[in-house]
Structure formats: C-alpha cells, structure tokens
Design an enzyme around this catalytic site. Structure first.
Site, PDB file in Angstrom:
ATOM      1  N   VAL A 151       0.839  -1.202   0.000  1.00  0.00           N
ATOM      2  CA  VAL A 151       0.000   0.000   0.000  1.00  0.00           C
ATOM      3  C   VAL A 151       0.871   1.248   0.000  1.00  0.00           C
ATOM      4  O   VAL A 151       0.660   2.173  -0.799  1.00  0.00           O
ATOM      5  CB  VAL A 151      -0.954   0.018   1.214  1.00  0.00           C
ATOM      6  CG1 VAL A 151      -1.888   1.227   1.148  1.00  0.00           C
ATOM      7  CG2 VAL A 151      -1.755  -1.273   1.297  1.00  0.00           C
ATOM      8  N   TYR A 152       1.855   1.276   0.866  1.00  0.00           N
ATOM      9  CA  TYR A 152       2.738   2.432   0.980  1.00  0.00           C
ATOM     10  C   TYR A 152       3.516   2.672  -0.312  1.00  0.00           C
ATOM     11  O   TYR A 152       3.592   3.804  -0.807  1.00  0.00           O
ATOM     12  CB  TYR A 152       3.708   2.207   2.144  1.00  0.00           C
ATOM     13  CG  TYR A 152       4.687   3.333   2.370  1.00  0.00           C
ATOM     14  CD1 TYR A 152       4.286   4.511   2.997  1.00  0.00           C
ATOM     15  CD2 TYR A 152       6.010   3.200   1.976  1.00  0.00           C
ATOM     16  CE1 TYR A 152       5.185   5.543   3.213  1.00  0.00           C
ATOM     17  CE2 TYR A 152       6.917   4.225   2.194  1.00  0.00           C
ATOM     18  CZ  TYR A 152       6.504   5.393   2.811  1.00  0.00           C
ATOM     19  OH  TYR A 152       7.404   6.412   3.016  1.00  0.00           O
ATOM     20  N   SER A 153       4.105   1.630  -0.859  1.00  0.00           N
ATOM     21  CA  SER A 153       4.923   1.786  -2.058  1.00  0.00           C
ATOM     22  C   SER A 153       4.133   2.393  -3.220  1.00  0.00           C
ATOM     23  O   SER A 153       4.607   3.352  -3.848  1.00  0.00           O
ATOM     24  CB  SER A 153       5.548   0.448  -2.455  1.00  0.00           C
ATOM     25  OG  SER A 153       6.497   0.601  -3.479  1.00  0.00           O
ATOM     26  N   SER A 155       1.669   4.403  -3.043  1.00  0.00           N
ATOM     27  CA  SER A 155       1.410   5.816  -2.734  1.00  0.00           C
ATOM     28  C   SER A 155       2.619   6.675  -3.082  1.00  0.00           C
ATOM     29  O   SER A 155       2.467   7.820  -3.517  1.00  0.00           O
ATOM     30  CB  SER A 155       1.026   5.984  -1.255  1.00  0.00           C
ATOM     31  OG  SER A 155       2.150   5.926  -0.392  1.00  0.00           O
ATOM     32  N   LYS A 156       3.806   6.143  -2.916  1.00  0.00           N
ATOM     33  CA  LYS A 156       5.013   6.906  -3.227  1.00  0.00           C
ATOM     34  C   LYS A 156       5.348   6.848  -4.717  1.00  0.00           C
ATOM     35  O   LYS A 156       5.931   7.802  -5.249  1.00  0.00           O
ATOM     36  CB  LYS A 156       6.183   6.413  -2.364  1.00  0.00           C
ATOM     37  CG  LYS A 156       5.969   6.667  -0.876  1.00  0.00           C
ATOM     38  CD  LYS A 156       5.696   8.153  -0.589  1.00  0.00           C
ATOM     39  CE  LYS A 156       5.585   8.438   0.898  1.00  0.00           C
ATOM     40  NZ  LYS A 156       5.362   9.873   1.184  1.00  0.00           N
TER      41      LYS A 156
END
Length: 241
Positions: A151-153, A155-156
């Site tokens: 999820v984080y990756s 977003s970046k």
C-alpha cells in the site's frame, strides 16, 4: 551560513520525524517556518524550543475543510510563502491481506490526495509571485517495488509521477518542484514495520536519521535558481534495495 535568510517556509507534518528535522534545518539556515501539524501539544512544545522563527499552525489535513483553508491559515500568520515542504504522511507495511481497510483509506488520502490538494492550494500563490520551491517527501519505495509495502509503495510511486508532472507544469513560472526519497528513516513511521525486518535493518545499519534527509532538502533549496534538483534518493549505505 544563513542561506535561507528572509525566506518563509511551510512544513506539513512538522512536529516530528523528517518534518521536524526539515524545520530545524531551515531555521538554522535563517528561514522563518510555519509548522503545520494536527498535534497541537507537540507543535507548542517544538515552537517554544525553536523560538521566534517557528510559527505553529494546527491543521488536520485529513479534514477537507481544514485542508482547503491551508493557504488562508498560512497567510494569516506570515506575509507570503517561499518554500512549501509537503511532508505529512503515514505508513502501512506487511501483507495486504492483513491491512485494515480504513487504514488503507487514511494512508492513501494523506500520502496522495492531501499532497496533491496542498500543492494545488499553494501553487497559485507562488506562480503569482514568480518564484517558489515545492518539496515533496517521497520514498525509495516510490522507485523500487518493496514487497512488504503493497500500500505504501504505490502511494510513493504516485508521488514520483506527481512531482515530475508538476515540475514540468511549473518550470516556466519560476517555481521549482522536487522530491526527496529516503530509505528507511528512524522515526515513528517504522512502528508498523514487521518486527523482524526492523530488527535486521537496525543490526545491519540500514537506517538513517531524519537530519540526514533534511541535509538533502537544504541542498535542494540552496541551488542557484537556474538549477532544479528533481529528486534526491537518500539511502543508508548498508541498504540493499
């Protein structure tokens, strides 16, 4: 050297971590900084320590009305805006099947939507002045697929695309746009890291301090105006991604 003397900056997520380190570095370089955070108590404590060049602005960026009024709140406290550091963000790690659905919404809203909306809000002010710097805190996870950050990756990765699109849109307006992409930073965001991954990273020296990211930000901000640093990837030397 006070390379930013006379400049006015805004940093979101400024009460801790990279945002606080960025704030401290800008103040040390002579800038006045408006610290944006939702944690009123932490902001008050930090600003008392940093002195007159630190100005608190309590905003919950996940509240649409407060987010939309960001520039209005800034200009109620300072005359103009030279530097905007879109730093506020959050983190989810681990297997996607274990992720809380509300946490996914919150993270994507803060890491993607809020950054885009904040830049949308401050850009016209900078365009009107014919100058400015926008820095976005991204991540090495926006350049490399991190299997424990599904999820984080993404977003970046979105921020990598957004920053480069805005750099091109604003390049003739005098406004520079760039991102800083750290590897793992010792901060509260790593609380959600799988314990085994965090332990191994600490033992291997594969973590960096927020100040080391702030040093890169100061480098970006202090280049001659004909130079744009479009992205700085800051990694601990032992990091193997």
């Amino acid at each position: 050297m006070e390379e930013l003397k006379g400049k006015i900056a805004v940093v979101t997520g400024a009460a801790s971590g990279i945002g606080l380190a960025s704030t401290e570095a800008m103040i040390a370089a002579g800038a006045k900084v408006v610290l944006v955070d939702r944690d009123e108590r932490a902001l008050a404590s930090v600003c008392e320590r940093l002195g007159d060049l630190a100005i608190p602005l309590v905003v919950d960026l996940l509240d649409p009305e407060q987010c939309a009024a960001l520039l209005e709140g800034i200009l109620a406290k300072v005359e103009h805006l030279d530097i905007f550091h879109a730093n506020a963000g959050t983190y989810i790690g681990g297997d996607l099947v274990d992720a809380n659905l509300d946490a996914i919404d919150r993270m994507l809203n803060l890491n993607v939507n809020v950054v885009i909306k904040n830049v949308r809000t401050v850009a016209p002010h900078m365009i009107g002045r014919g100058t400015g710097d926008i820095i976005v805190t991204s991540s090495v996870a926006g350049h490399s697929v991190i299997p424990w950050e599904p999820v984080y990756s993404p977003s970046k990765w979105a921020m990598t695309s957004f920053v480069q699109a805005m750099r091109r849109q604003l390049l003739k307006s005098g406004v520079r746009v760039g991102s800083v992409s750290p590897g793992p930073v010792i901060s509260a965001l790593l609380a959600d890291w799988p314990e085994e991954n965090l332990r191994k990273a600490k033992e291997a020296g594969a973590l960096i301090e927020p100040k080391e990211v702030a040093d890169a930000i100061i480098f970006m901000l202090t280049r001659p105006r004909n130079v744009t640093i479009r992205d700085v990837v800051v990694l601990p030397s032992a990091f193997d991604i």
